[in-house]
Design a protein around this motif. Structure first.
Motif: not given
Lengths: 366, 132
Positions: A28-45
């Motif tokens: 993880e970088y900032v945290g699994i949950i915010p990264e997971h939510e970014a991918v569901r709602n916006s995007a993740g790299l």
């Protein structure tokens, strides 16, 4: 430990590095949950450069791949991608892979990082006819840009109309600045998105450009932790969990990718036997009724009898529930049935629920 | 990383706030950083026995499962029930989120723990080891 061409980026973005099958990668970088939510709602790299790549070239390439995998590639379009298990003669899974077709004499296979050596050995030991199998893993870095905003972000960087790349198709000459990259529309998150293959020496530059392009849309670098929770919610299998050398694709619910009506392929006989004599095990979804998180390896019971085990389990960041996948005795696998999971010496109540836990949001399917 | 001056600390990253015969137990900021966001907590029964350096509670993040060890011995007097349905409160305020209140059987055990300065040095050694 092996490092990908993006190692310095993981340090720069303060990734928490772990040993993942011999690769030093961020969980993880900032945290699994915010990264997971970014991918569901916006995007993740994601950096997925650890994945293995193998080319199969030669006049017998198609025939050979037909023999090696369970899916039927005879009707594949050029520049199309198929998913397929690859089995041993006993029906157990060697690996699951993506098959990219350039033409009938040239294919690229993308395989699991931890299986690369084993797969290459297996593929090479089964070569027959006029073709070459070559491990080209070190020639590529791979980035996965995933999420509903993925196309908007990537489109900023290229003149190529990304609408032209349909779901499970690819284009190997997408211009991004002075680079020419390989872009496919697929992924391991259940969201729309792309995987990009690029020369290792250009990986950092591509990473920076995508991050910059995604800033205003909330793109986050995402680690292996989020990659796992995302694929788990949509029930995409993970080798070593839902499938392995002693679980067949039929038991894992991957029957759609096993074409028993095609010509001979490795494992066909056993898989046909398994199908005609009836499956004994089935992969089910479970949701905890009692408080507790089911984890991989935990045993499942019914009336004191062991009936299966958890293959993957987690708190689901999207559903905010504790859920799992369990490989169960088929007699106990109907939806709604209450069974128990052994968690730290306590039998806790759980019930069988429908899969997937979260519906896939794929786009541009045709 | 935050360390509170007025608290005592264990090597397994629990904090203790003693108040006469009673002591509040919680998780330190170091534990929070190591674990990531906490999504599950299992607290002991009221009136159960707590033994120093033995399991007291369980916390889980998305990827990790961790045992909370009791820094001191005694009887569990109260548990922080607000955390059961909202374990993320721990991440929001580790030193404000006590897990259990223990009636100590031997308050002298407190002397086996580290003060804030000792704990700070201890954490430094750990992160140095990690970076090698």
């Amino acid at each position: 430990m092996k490092r990908t061409p993006l190692y310095e980026k993981h340090l720069e973005y303060k990734g928490k590095l772990i040993d993942f099958g011999g690769w030093e990668l961020p969980v993880e970088y900032v945290g699994i949950i915010p990264e997971h939510e970014a991918v569901r709602n916006s995007a993740g790299l994601f950096d997925v450069s650890h994945m293995g790549e193998v080319t199969v070239t030669g006049e017998d390439a198609e025939k050979y791949i037909q023999k090696m995998v369970t899916n039927d590639i005879s009707n594949m379009d050029v520049m199309q991608i198929y998913y397929s298990p690859m089995c041993y003669p006993n029906g157990g899974v060697v690996d699951d892979l993506l098959i990219y077709k350039y033409n009938r004499e040239k294919y690229l296979l993308v395989i699991n990082a931890a299986n690369t050596e084993k797969d290459v050995e297996w593929l090479q030991s089964n070569v027959s006819g006029n073709l070459k199998v070559k491990n080209v893993s070190s020639e590529y870095a791979q980035l996965a840009l995933q999420g509903p905003k993925a196309q908007k972000i990537l489109q900023k960087l290229t003149d190529k109309n990304l609408d032209d790349i349909k779901f499970f198709h690819f284009c190997d000459e997408v211009p991004i600045g002075e680079m020419k990259v390989f872009v496919s529309r697929n992924g391991y998150t259940g969201e729309d998105g792309f995987e990009v293959l690029v020369a290792p020496q250009e990986a950092e530059k591509l990473w920076d450009r995508i991050i910059e392009a995604g800033k205003e849309d909330g793109l986050l670098p995402a680690g292996l932790g989020a990659r796992d929770t995302l694929r788990f919610e949509v029930c995409l299998p993970l080798y070593g969990h839902e499938i392995n050398d002693s679980i067949t694709p039929l038991e894992a619910g991957l029957g759609f990718f096993v074409k028993l009506d095609k010509d001979d392929f490795i494992g066909k006989e056993e898989l046909m036997n398994q199908k005609s004599s009836g499956l004994k095990r089935k992969l089910c979804g479970i949701e905890m009724i009692d408080r507790g998180i089911p984890r991989a390896g935990f045993e499942v019971f019914s009336e004191g009898r062991k009936i299966g085990y958890i293959t993957s389990g987690s708190y689901s960041p999207t559903l905010k529930k504790n859920i799992g996948l369990a490989l169960m005795d088929i007699e106990f696998s109907e939806e709604g049935r209450e069974v128990e999971v052994l968690i730290r010496n306590k039998l806790l109540k759980t019930k069988i629920i429908k899969k997937p836990f979260y519906a896939k949001k794929y786009k541009n399917k045709r | 990383m935050e360390i509170k001056k007025e608290l005592m600390y264990s090597k397994t990253h629990e904090w203790v706030k003693a108040d006469g015969q009673k002591a509040y137990i919680g998780l330190t900021d170091y534990a929070r950083i190591q674990l990531g966001q906490i999504v599950f907590i299992d607290l002991p029964e009221i009136n159960s026995t707590a033994e120093a350096e033995q399991s007291l509670a369980e916390v889980e993040s998305v990827k990790a499962v961790a045992e909370v060890l009791s820094p001191i011995s005694g009887t569990v007097n109260e548990v922080n029930e607000a955390l059961i349905n909202n374990p993320e409160l721990i991440n929001e305020d580790v030193y404000g989120s006590w897990l259990v209140l223990i009636e100590m059987s031997d308050p002298a055990e407190i002397n086996n723990l580290m003060n804030s300065e000792e704990y700070e040095n201890f954490c430094k050694t750990l992160s140095e080891e990690e970076s090698h």
